[in-house]
Design a protein around this motif. Structure first.
Motif, PDB file in Angstrom:
ATOM      1  N   ASN A   3      -7.990  90.852  30.694  1.00  0.00           N
ATOM      2  CA  ASN A   3      -7.255  89.710  30.152  1.00  0.00           C
ATOM      3  C   ASN A   3      -6.942  89.929  28.668  1.00  0.00           C
ATOM      4  O   ASN A   3      -5.834  89.636  28.213  1.00  0.00           O
ATOM      5  CB  ASN A   3      -8.054  88.424  30.361  1.00  0.00           C
ATOM      6  N   LYS A   6      -4.142  92.482  28.384  1.00  0.00           N
ATOM      7  CA  LYS A   6      -2.856  91.873  28.736  1.00  0.00           C
ATOM      8  C   LYS A   6      -2.344  91.001  27.594  1.00  0.00           C
ATOM      9  O   LYS A   6      -1.166  91.034  27.255  1.00  0.00           O
ATOM     10  CB  LYS A   6      -2.990  91.050  30.018  1.00  0.00           C
ATOM     11  N   GLN A   7      -3.241  90.223  26.986  1.00  0.00           N
ATOM     12  CA  GLN A   7      -2.846  89.371  25.860  1.00  0.00           C
ATOM     13  C   GLN A   7      -2.338  90.207  24.684  1.00  0.00           C
ATOM     14  O   GLN A   7      -1.354  89.844  24.046  1.00  0.00           O
ATOM     15  CB  GLN A   7      -4.021  88.495  25.420  1.00  0.00           C
TER      16      GLN A   7
END
Length: 163
Positions: A3, A6-7
């Motif tokens: 995550n 991806k951010q």
């Protein structure tokens, strides 16, 4: 962990898009002003700024095409010293016109200019003086004569030694 990765990638893409958009807007503005200021400084002619790769604007080079009145289109490297100076002044002032600065310092930028080009340079500086304060370091009497305020600085002559 995925995550966060991806951010970071999303943030990177967003920053790149924003940077590209701002660059293109600024580039277009500078290019328009450059063309107009070149004509004003040269009393005619044509000049353009072009991106060398429009698909990669953040990494590509910028080409300067300058055609003073009565000359064929040529690269800036083929111009005379005075023509190069006037072209550089047009580009510098185009950046200032696009993003005005309240204060500008120019050091001997008119040194390579002949009398006619010096007159046109001074007209452009006077136009810009409406939006920015200019300090111009010069030896040109023509440039000094257009100043609102003038400060003189002299250097002490070296003492002569007698043998």
């Amino acid at each position: 962990m995925r995550n966060s990765e991806k951010q970071l990638l999303d943030l990177y893409r967003k920053l790149n898009q924003e940077s590209e958009q701002r660059f293109i807007e600024t580039f277009k503005s500078v290019a328009e002003h450059f063309s107009a200021l070149f004509k004003k400084l040269f009393g005619g002619g044509r000049a353009e700024l072009t991106l060398m790769d429009e698909n990669d604007v953040l990494e590509c080079g910028i080409e300067i095409l300058a055609r003073p009145p009565g000359k064929e289109p040529q690269s800036i490297s083929l111009l005379s010293g005075g023509e190069k100076t006037m072209t550089a002044i047009a580009l510098l002032m185009a950046v200032f016109r696009s993003r005005p600065s309240p204060f500008v310092l120019l050091d001997e930028v008119d040194a390579a200019l002949d009398e006619a080009n010096n007159v046109r340079f001074n007209h452009v500086i006077q136009d810009f003086a409406q939006i920015s304060q200019f300090i111009v370091i010069t030896h040109s009497k023509r440039t000094m004569s257009t100043a609102d305020v003038m400060y003189g600085v002299t250097m002490q002559e070296a003492a002569c030694r007698s043998a």
